[in-house]
Design an enzyme around this catalytic site. Structure first.
Site, PDB file in Angstrom:
ATOM      1  N   LYS A  30      10.697   3.540 -14.917  1.00  0.00           N
ATOM      2  CA  LYS A  30      11.890   2.690 -15.067  1.00  0.00           C
ATOM      3  C   LYS A  30      11.537   1.381 -15.774  1.00  0.00           C
ATOM      4  CE  LYS A  30      13.891  -0.921 -12.580  1.00  0.00           C
ATOM      5  NZ  LYS A  30      13.095  -2.116 -12.344  1.00  0.00           N
ATOM      6  N   ASN A  31      10.311   0.882 -15.576  1.00  0.00           N
ATOM      7  CA  ASN A  31       9.949  -0.391 -16.206  1.00  0.00           C
ATOM      8  C   ASN A  31       9.253  -0.206 -17.547  1.00  0.00           C
ATOM      9  OD1 ASN A  31      11.175  -1.730 -14.170  1.00  0.00           O
ATOM     10  ND2 ASN A  31       9.295  -2.290 -13.076  1.00  0.00           N
ATOM     11  N   ARG A 103      18.092  -6.879 -16.703  1.00  0.00           N
ATOM     12  CA  ARG A 103      17.291  -7.910 -17.386  1.00  0.00           C
ATOM     13  C   ARG A 103      16.832  -7.450 -18.768  1.00  0.00           C
ATOM     14  NH1 ARG A 103      15.711 -12.270 -14.894  1.00  0.00           N
ATOM     15  NH2 ARG A 103      13.711 -12.517 -15.923  1.00  0.00           N
ATOM     16  N   CYS A 127      17.469  -7.227 -10.014  1.00  0.00           N
ATOM     17  CA  CYS A 127      17.468  -7.417  -8.562  1.00  0.00           C
ATOM     18  C   CYS A 127      17.451  -8.887  -8.182  1.00  0.00           C
ATOM     19  CB  CYS A 127      16.249  -6.711  -7.966  1.00  0.00           C
ATOM     20  SG  CYS A 127      16.413  -4.934  -8.015  1.00  0.00           S
ATOM     21  N   ARG A 132      14.278 -15.857 -10.942  1.00  0.00           N
ATOM     22  CA  ARG A 132      14.042 -15.038 -12.129  1.00  0.00           C
ATOM     23  C   ARG A 132      14.541 -15.701 -13.422  1.00  0.00           C
ATOM     24  NH1 ARG A 132      14.764  -8.768 -11.090  1.00  0.00           N
ATOM     25  NH2 ARG A 132      12.963  -8.730 -12.463  1.00  0.00           N
ATOM     26  N   ASP A 316       6.103  -4.639  -6.433  1.00  0.00           N
ATOM     27  CA  ASP A 316       7.088  -3.562  -6.213  1.00  0.00           C
ATOM     28  C   ASP A 316       6.559  -2.478  -5.255  1.00  0.00           C
ATOM     29  OD1 ASP A 316       8.964  -4.635  -8.173  1.00  0.00           O
ATOM     30  OD2 ASP A 316       7.387  -4.141  -9.583  1.00  0.00           O
ATOM     31  N   VAL A 338       4.139 -13.030  -6.363  1.00  0.00           N
ATOM     32  CA  VAL A 338       4.840 -12.840  -7.648  1.00  0.00           C
ATOM     33  C   VAL A 338       6.263 -13.385  -7.599  1.00  0.00           C
ATOM     34  CG1 VAL A 338       5.572 -11.162  -9.386  1.00  0.00           C
ATOM     35  CG2 VAL A 338       3.400 -10.840  -8.180  1.00  0.00           C
ATOM     36  N   ARG A 424      18.901   2.260  -9.695  1.00  0.00           N
ATOM     37  CA  ARG A 424      18.227   1.504 -10.761  1.00  0.00           C
ATOM     38  C   ARG A 424      16.818   2.033 -11.007  1.00  0.00           C
ATOM     39  NH1 ARG A 424      20.295  -3.329 -12.201  1.00  0.00           N
ATOM     40  NH2 ARG A 424      18.246  -3.979 -12.875  1.00  0.00           N
TER      41      ARG A 424
HETATM   42  N1  EPU Z   1       9.131 -16.012 -14.563  1.00  0.00           N
HETATM   43  C1  EPU Z   1       9.445 -17.297 -14.914  1.00  0.00           C
HETATM   44  N2  EPU Z   1       9.993 -17.511 -16.151  1.00  0.00           N
HETATM   45  C2  EPU Z   1      10.218 -16.498 -17.039  1.00  0.00           C
HETATM   46  C3  EPU Z   1       9.881 -15.181 -16.662  1.00  0.00           C
HETATM   47  C4  EPU Z   1       9.342 -14.968 -15.410  1.00  0.00           C
HETATM   48  O1  EPU Z   1       9.255 -18.243 -14.129  1.00  0.00           O
HETATM   49  O2  EPU Z   1      10.717 -16.760 -18.150  1.00  0.00           O
HETATM   50  C5  EPU Z   1       8.569 -15.752 -13.206  1.00  0.00           C
HETATM   51  C6  EPU Z   1       9.519 -14.905 -12.347  1.00  0.00           C
HETATM   52  O3  EPU Z   1      10.525 -15.702 -11.749  1.00  0.00           O
HETATM   53  C7  EPU Z   1       8.571 -14.264 -11.359  1.00  0.00           C
HETATM   54  C8  EPU Z   1       7.301 -14.077 -12.188  1.00  0.00           C
HETATM   55  O4  EPU Z   1       7.411 -14.942 -13.320  1.00  0.00           O
HETATM   56  O5  EPU Z   1       8.296 -15.139 -10.303  1.00  0.00           O
HETATM   57  C9  EPU Z   1       7.063 -12.663 -12.666  1.00  0.00           C
HETATM   58  O6  EPU Z   1       8.204 -12.198 -13.365  1.00  0.00           O
HETATM   59  P1  EPU Z   1       8.087 -11.150 -14.560  1.00  0.00           P
HETATM   60  O7  EPU Z   1       8.624 -11.786 -15.796  1.00  0.00           O
HETATM   61  O8  EPU Z   1       6.709 -10.612 -14.584  1.00  0.00           O
HETATM   62  O9  EPU Z   1       9.094 -10.045 -14.083  1.00  0.00           O
HETATM   63  P2  EPU Z   1      10.127  -9.228 -14.972  1.00  0.00           P
HETATM   64  O10 EPU Z   1       9.576  -8.905 -16.288  1.00  0.00           O
HETATM   65  O11 EPU Z   1      11.454  -9.872 -14.879  1.00  0.00           O
HETATM   66  C10 EPU Z   1       9.231  -6.867 -14.288  1.00  0.00           C
HETATM   67  C11 EPU Z   1       9.813  -5.684 -13.581  1.00  0.00           C
HETATM   68  C12 EPU Z   1       9.962  -5.983 -12.104  1.00  0.00           C
HETATM   69  C13 EPU Z   1       8.588  -6.328 -11.544  1.00  0.00           C
HETATM   70  C14 EPU Z   1       7.980  -7.510 -12.320  1.00  0.00           C
HETATM   71  C15 EPU Z   1       6.577  -7.844 -11.889  1.00  0.00           C
HETATM   72  C16 EPU Z   1      11.160  -4.731 -15.298  1.00  0.00           C
HETATM   73  C17 EPU Z   1      12.521  -4.405 -15.809  1.00  0.00           C
HETATM   74  N3  EPU Z   1      11.103  -5.380 -14.153  1.00  0.00           N
HETATM   75  O12 EPU Z   1      10.195  -7.911 -14.093  1.00  0.00           O
HETATM   76  O13 EPU Z   1      10.421  -4.786 -11.500  1.00  0.00           O
HETATM   77  O14 EPU Z   1       8.716  -6.694 -10.198  1.00  0.00           O
HETATM   78  O15 EPU Z   1       7.964  -7.188 -13.734  1.00  0.00           O
HETATM   79  O16 EPU Z   1       5.730  -6.746 -12.036  1.00  0.00           O
HETATM   80  O17 EPU Z   1      10.157  -4.373 -15.910  1.00  0.00           O
HETATM   81  C18 EPU Z   1      11.440  -3.464  -9.874  1.00  0.00           C
HETATM   82  O18 EPU Z   1      11.083  -2.494 -10.568  1.00  0.00           O
HETATM   83  O19 EPU Z   1      11.939  -3.355  -8.732  1.00  0.00           O
HETATM   84  C19 EPU Z   1      11.283  -4.800 -10.447  1.00  0.00           C
HETATM   85  C20 EPU Z   1      11.895  -5.878  -9.957  1.00  0.00           C
END
Ligand code: EPU
Length: 444
Positions: A30-31, A103, A127, A132, A316, A338, A424
């Site tokens: 999914k990611n 996202r 989520c 975020r 996750d 995280v 999702r």
């Molecule tokens: N963050 C910031 N600013 C940004 C981006 C991120 O402060 O501009 C912070 C976030 O708030 C968080 C941390 O950095 O505290 C990590 O966020 P990250 O950007 O790594 O997460 P993401 O890309 O939004 C993806 C997965 C998530 C998974 C995280 C961490 C997808 C679509 N989502 O999210 O998956 O938890 O990486 O591995 O790829 C899930 O599958 O249930 C899920 C939430």
């Protein structure tokens, strides 16, 4: 047709107390899948994506690409053909229809800037597990030469063209790393991204881009270097299997005392999880087709885990694993580093009979951004505690699946609402639960 219909209802009644045993099959992550679909926007050539799961983000990105004028068709079960030859610049009105759903649309900003020199900035969904923000994404695009216009809350990016640059992420964000990669592949010159995330799903995106003609190298010190190329071609790519789903079923086997063979699970992507699984009294057998998971006869015992970026223990994996820890003897500690708000789901577990206490302090050694900021981000779990059925409203994807495991571990009936959130990330949830012998009283 791939569509977000894996769980078509918002309510499920489960009766627990039986071990979950049998086989489930994983498809693409999914990611990973939706990001590789976004990469197709970087070329006018046809792209073929295989191993596609029926999860919501795939349906959302299919709609996004179509609404931009591109084609997405499921040519065989689990195989998408994508062509972005006739894609137009993104209009804010179109983007608004995706607002709050996912996202992923933020990742289209780089390809849109590369192709059309402009892109609106979407307001995001996903989520609710913390604030975020997208500040890293915007700052990185600005570092690559984009200008942010923010008139009356309608943020918009423009550029003359994108130029390679040296970028340092404050935190190894998965999404921001993907943003930089997707924007820099067609930029002029070289981009050096330091403190990048290196999750297997990011490597999968890089492999698809390499097939398209990109030049991207990943160094041992978390530096990703992207040498811009003038054009990219189509890809034929099979997405990496979903290691988050694999760990979820493993936790279900441990919590309920069953044995689940997860077809297509890959050891290489799950080594940190497998170590922890073995440490708490779970066991597994790796074959060339997948991994079988079960609980050893001596039962489960407590552990200490800290979530972290890859190759650490994934955030996750945390929620399903905690359900197994409620059945483990002793005191377990989980330090979430995280996301700042990923323990909201434990209140309902405590209503089911779990004994979990949440703390603001960092109960661990991993440097963490939340310790001095009043976030409840450490958990202490006392086990084993028998669970009993409850009525639970699902707040997010991983918590949702965890409540399914908790309900199937518990004695009696549980009623789960808002179950559509689980789609999702978990395709065909109900058929898979049936195949594992779960007692599903009703679904709506
Ligand atoms: N963050 C910031 N600013 C940004 C981006 C991120 O402060 O501009 C912070 C976030 O708030 C968080 C941390 O950095 O505290 C990590 O966020 P990250 O950007 O790594 O997460 P993401 O890309 O939004 C993806 C997965 C998530 C998974 C995280 C961490 C997808 C679509 N989502 O999210 O998956 O938890 O990486 O591995 O790829 C899930 O599958 O249930 C899920 C939430």
């Amino acid at each position: 047709m791939i569509a977000a219909t894996a769980v078509s209802t918002g309510r499920m009644i489960l009766r627990g107390g039986r071990p979950l045993s049998g086989e489930v099959t994983l498809r693409g992550a999914k990611n990973s899948l939706p990001k590789i679909m976004v990469a197709a926007l970087l070329t006018g050539e046809r792209c073929t994506l295989r191993n596609v799961a029926g999860v919501a983000d795939v349906a959302i990105v299919s709609d996004l690409i179509r609404s931009l004028g591109g084609e997405v068709a499921e040519v065989e079960p689990g195989v998408l053909s994508i062509c972005a030859a006739n894609v137009r610049p993104m209009e804010r009105a179109v983007l608004k229809t995706f607002s709050g759903k996912s996202r992923i649309p933020i990742l289209a900003c780089g390809p849109m800037l590369a192709r059309f020199r402009e892109s609106p900035v979407p307001s995001l969904g996903g989520c609710r597990i913390g604030t975020r923000p997208v500040d890293f994404h915007i700052r990185a695009l600005q570092d690559l030469g984009a200008t942010l216009h923010d008139e009356s809350g309608n943020a918009h990016l423009t550029c003359e063209r994108l130029y390679g640059n040296k970028i340092h992420l404050d935190y190894p964000s998965v999404g921001a790393t993907e943003q930089v990669i997707l924007a820099a592949v067609l930029a002029q010159g070289k981009t050096e991204l330091a403190n990048a995330a290196t999750e297997p799903e990011i490597m999968d995106l890089i492999m698809a881009l390499q097939k398209m003609g990109a030049i991207i190298s990943v160094d041992v010190d978390r530096v990703i270097t992207i040498e811009g190329v003038p054009e990219l071609h189509g890809y034929d790519h099979a997405a990496v299997p979903d290691r988050l789903e694999a760990a979820s079923w493993a936790s279900a086997a441990a919590a309920t005392g069953g044995r689940i063979f997860v077809r297509n699970a890959r050891q290489v992507d799950m080594m940190t999880f497998l170590n922890q699984f073995r440490k708490i009294g779970g066991d597994f057998a790796v074959t060339s087709d997948g991994i079988a998971f079960w609980r050893r006869e001596a039962g489960l015992h407590s552990t200490v885990i800290e979530t972290d970026v890859h190759p650490g223990f994934m955030t996750d994996w945390q929620q399903p694993f905690v359900i197994a820890l409620t059945q483990a003897s002793g005191v377990s500690i989980v330090h979430e580093t995280v996301y700042e708000e990923r323990f909201g789901y434990v209140e309902a577990l405590n209503r089911m009979g779990a004994q979990i206490q949440i703390y603001r302090e960092c109960l661990g050694r991993v440097p963490c951004r939340f310790g001095q900021r009043n976030y409840q981000h450490s958990a202490v779990i006392v086990g084993p505690t028998p669970l009993h059925g409850a009525e639970i409203n699902i707040p997010d994807l991983r918590a949702g699946f965890s409540y399914v495991i908790a309900a199937l571990t518990a004695e009696g009936e549980s009623t789960l609402t808002n179950t559509n959130l689980i789609q999702r990330g978990y395709e065909n949830l109900i058929p898979k639960l049936h195949a594992l012998g779960a007692e599903i009283v009703s679904t709506e």
